[in-house]
Design a protein around this motif. Structure first.
Motif, PDB file in Angstrom:
ATOM      1  N   TYR A  17     -21.759 -13.842  -0.767  1.00  0.00           N
ATOM      2  CA  TYR A  17     -22.234 -12.863   0.200  1.00  0.00           C
ATOM      3  C   TYR A  17     -23.700 -13.159   0.511  1.00  0.00           C
ATOM      4  O   TYR A  17     -24.431 -13.651  -0.354  1.00  0.00           O
ATOM      5  N   PRO A  18     -24.135 -12.871   1.742  1.00  0.00           N
ATOM      6  CA  PRO A  18     -25.478 -13.312   2.149  1.00  0.00           C
ATOM      7  C   PRO A  18     -26.608 -12.752   1.296  1.00  0.00           C
ATOM      8  O   PRO A  18     -27.590 -13.454   1.041  1.00  0.00           O
ATOM      9  N   ASP A  19     -26.486 -11.497   0.849  1.00  0.00           N
ATOM     10  CA  ASP A  19     -27.573 -10.934   0.049  1.00  0.00           C
ATOM     11  C   ASP A  19     -27.683 -11.631  -1.299  1.00  0.00           C
ATOM     12  O   ASP A  19     -28.777 -11.988  -1.739  1.00  0.00           O
ATOM     13  N   GLU A  20     -26.554 -11.888  -1.952  1.00  0.00           N
ATOM     14  CA  GLU A  20     -26.599 -12.556  -3.254  1.00  0.00           C
ATOM     15  C   GLU A  20     -26.971 -14.031  -3.105  1.00  0.00           C
ATOM     16  O   GLU A  20     -27.695 -14.593  -3.930  1.00  0.00           O
ATOM     17  N   GLN A  21     -26.502 -14.662  -2.043  1.00  0.00           N
ATOM     18  CA  GLN A  21     -26.814 -16.076  -1.830  1.00  0.00           C
ATOM     19  C   GLN A  21     -28.311 -16.284  -1.581  1.00  0.00           C
ATOM     20  O   GLN A  21     -28.945 -17.154  -2.199  1.00  0.00           O
ATOM     21  N   LEU A  22     -28.872 -15.481  -0.703  1.00  0.00           N
ATOM     22  CA  LEU A  22     -30.294 -15.633  -0.403  1.00  0.00           C
ATOM     23  C   LEU A  22     -31.165 -15.204  -1.580  1.00  0.00           C
ATOM     24  O   LEU A  22     -32.200 -15.808  -1.845  1.00  0.00           O
ATOM     25  N   TYR A  23     -30.744 -14.165  -2.282  1.00  0.00           N
ATOM     26  CA  TYR A  23     -31.500 -13.711  -3.456  1.00  0.00           C
ATOM     27  C   TYR A  23     -31.622 -14.836  -4.477  1.00  0.00           C
ATOM     28  O   TYR A  23     -32.712 -15.137  -4.971  1.00  0.00           O
TER      29      TYR A  23
ATOM     30  N   ILE B 117     -20.416 -18.613   3.884  1.00  0.00           N
ATOM     31  CA  ILE B 117     -20.448 -19.925   3.251  1.00  0.00           C
ATOM     32  C   ILE B 117     -21.876 -20.451   3.280  1.00  0.00           C
ATOM     33  O   ILE B 117     -22.515 -20.494   4.334  1.00  0.00           O
ATOM     34  N   MET B 118     -22.349 -20.829   2.116  1.00  0.00           N
ATOM     35  CA  MET B 118     -23.652 -21.476   2.016  1.00  0.00           C
ATOM     36  C   MET B 118     -23.429 -22.963   1.799  1.00  0.00           C
ATOM     37  O   MET B 118     -22.543 -23.376   1.041  1.00  0.00           O
ATOM     38  N   MET B 119     -24.231 -23.769   2.475  1.00  0.00           N
ATOM     39  CA  MET B 119     -24.207 -25.216   2.267  1.00  0.00           C
ATOM     40  C   MET B 119     -25.610 -25.759   2.475  1.00  0.00           C
ATOM     41  O   MET B 119     -26.491 -25.065   2.997  1.00  0.00           O
TER      42      MET B 119
END
Length: 288
Positions: free
Chosen positions: A194-200, A112-114
Motif C-alpha cells: 500500500y502506498p503509505d507503507e511503501q513510502l514510509y 506496485i512499487m518498483m
C-alpha cells in the motif's frame, strides 16, 4: 454472606469486568502500528482504536502484541477473545471471525512499487495504472508480497496464479521491511503493498529516490478494512459495540487526520473523496 453466594457474586463481577474489556491484537507493522515508545500512538490503526475508545468510555482496552504471522491463527481461535482492526472480508474469514458491518479504515488500494530503472526498462508511464497479470505473464518479473494478508479477491487470485519461481511470498516479522530491502538489492522486481507503507519504509530505509509507485488496473479504487473479533459470544458483543462507535467517529476531524497521517500529500484529496463515498452509505458525513 454464605460461601455459595460469595462465589456466585465473584463470578458475576468477574464476568462483568471481562465483558467490558476489548483486547486488541497489535502487530509490528508500520505505519499502521509503530511499536516504539515515542511513536506508539502515531500508527494509523492504533490511532483509530484510540478514537473508538473515546466513544466507549465504559470499556477498557488492552493490547496484545503478536507476530503478524500469528495474527489470523490467534484471532480464529474461539477460545481466545481478541479483536483486530482493518481486516479484509473474505468468504473464508467470514466463517472464522465476527466482522463489523461498518468499515474501520478506508485507504488507497494496493499498489506496485518498483525501481525507476525497472520502470524505464519496461517503458512504463508515471501515474498510469499497470496490470499485475500482464507484468507477471509477459516480462518474467519476480513479485514480492506478504503471505499473511489479503489484497482483495482479484489480486489474491492473480498472486495465486503466478508460478512459484516468479514470486517471493513470505510471512514473519518485519516482512515488508525485508522484502523492500530485497527490491533495493535487485533480488525482486515488484513489491505489492500500500502506498503509505511503501513510502514510509522507502523513506526510512533511505532509497525513496530510487523507487516509483504505480496503481494497479486489477485493484479497486480504494481498499476497505473492517474490525474482526473472535468467533464467540464475547466477540459478537464487542463487534456490536464497536460497530456503533465506528458510526460516531466518521464525522470527527481526527478520523480523517488519522487516516491521512502517513499518506503522501498527493493522495489526500483522493482519500477524502473515497471516504465520503464509503461512509455516506451509512448516512454519515466526513468532517470538512
Amino acid at each position: 454472606m454464605s460461601k455459595e453466594f460469595y462465589f456466585i457474586a465473584c463470578f458475576f463481577i468477574s464476568f462483568q469486568i471481562n465483558a467490558q474489556l476489548i483486547n486488541w491484537i497489535i502487530i509490528d507493522f508500520a505505519p499502521y502500528y509503530i511499536n516504539t515508545d515515542e511513536l506508539e500512538v502515531q500508527g494509523r490503526d492504533r490511532g483509530v482504536i484510540e478514537l473508538l475508545h473515546q466513544q466507549l468510555p465504559g470499556y477498557s482496552f488492552s493490547y496484545s502484541q503478536l507476530p503478524g504471522s500469528r495474527l489470523l491463527h490467534e484471532l480464529a481461535n474461539p477460545q481466545h477473545n481478541f479483536c483486530f482492526l482493518s481486516l479484509y472480508k473474505t468468504p473464508e474469514r467470514l466463517k472464522l471471525f465476527h466482522f463489523s458491518n461498518h468499515p474501520s479504515t478506508i485507504g488507497l488500494a494496493p499498489t506496485i512499487m518498483m525501481k525507476k530503472s525497472t520502470a524505464l526498462k519496461l517503458k512504463l508511464q508515471s501515474n498510469k495504472p499497470i496490470s499485475l497479470a500482464e507484468l507477471s505473464a509477459n516480462h518474467n518479473l519476480v513479485l514480492a508480497a506478504s503471505s499473511n494478508r489479503s489484497f482483495g479477491k482479484s489480486l489474491d487470485a492473480i498472486i495465486k496464479s503466478i508460478p512459484a519461481e516468479q514470486k517471493i511470498y513470505r510471512a514473519g516479522n518485519d516482512v515488508l521491511n525485508s522484502l523492500m530491502t530485497m527490491l533495493h538489492k535487485n533480488r525482486v522486481d515488484l513489491l505489492l503493498g500500500y502506498p503509505d507503507e511503501q513510502l514510509y519504509l522507502a523513506k526510512k530505509l533511505g532509497f525513496i529516490d530510487e523507487i516509483e509507485i504505480f496503481t494497479i488496473k486489477e485493484a479497486p479504487s480504494y481498499s476497505v478494512g473492517y474490525i474482526g473479533c473472535s468467533n464467540n459470544s464475547l466477540g459478537k458483543d464487542n463487534i456490536a459495540q464497536l460497530d456503533q462507535a465506528l458510526l460516531s467517529i466518521y464525522s470527527l476531524p481526527q478520523y480523517y487526520q488519522v487516516l491521512s497521517r502517513w499518506l503522501p500529500e498527493q493522495f489526500h484529496s483522493d482519500l477524502k473523496i473515497m471516504l465520503q463515498q464509503e461512509v455516506g452509505q451509512y448516512g454519515a458525513k466526513v468532517a470538512p
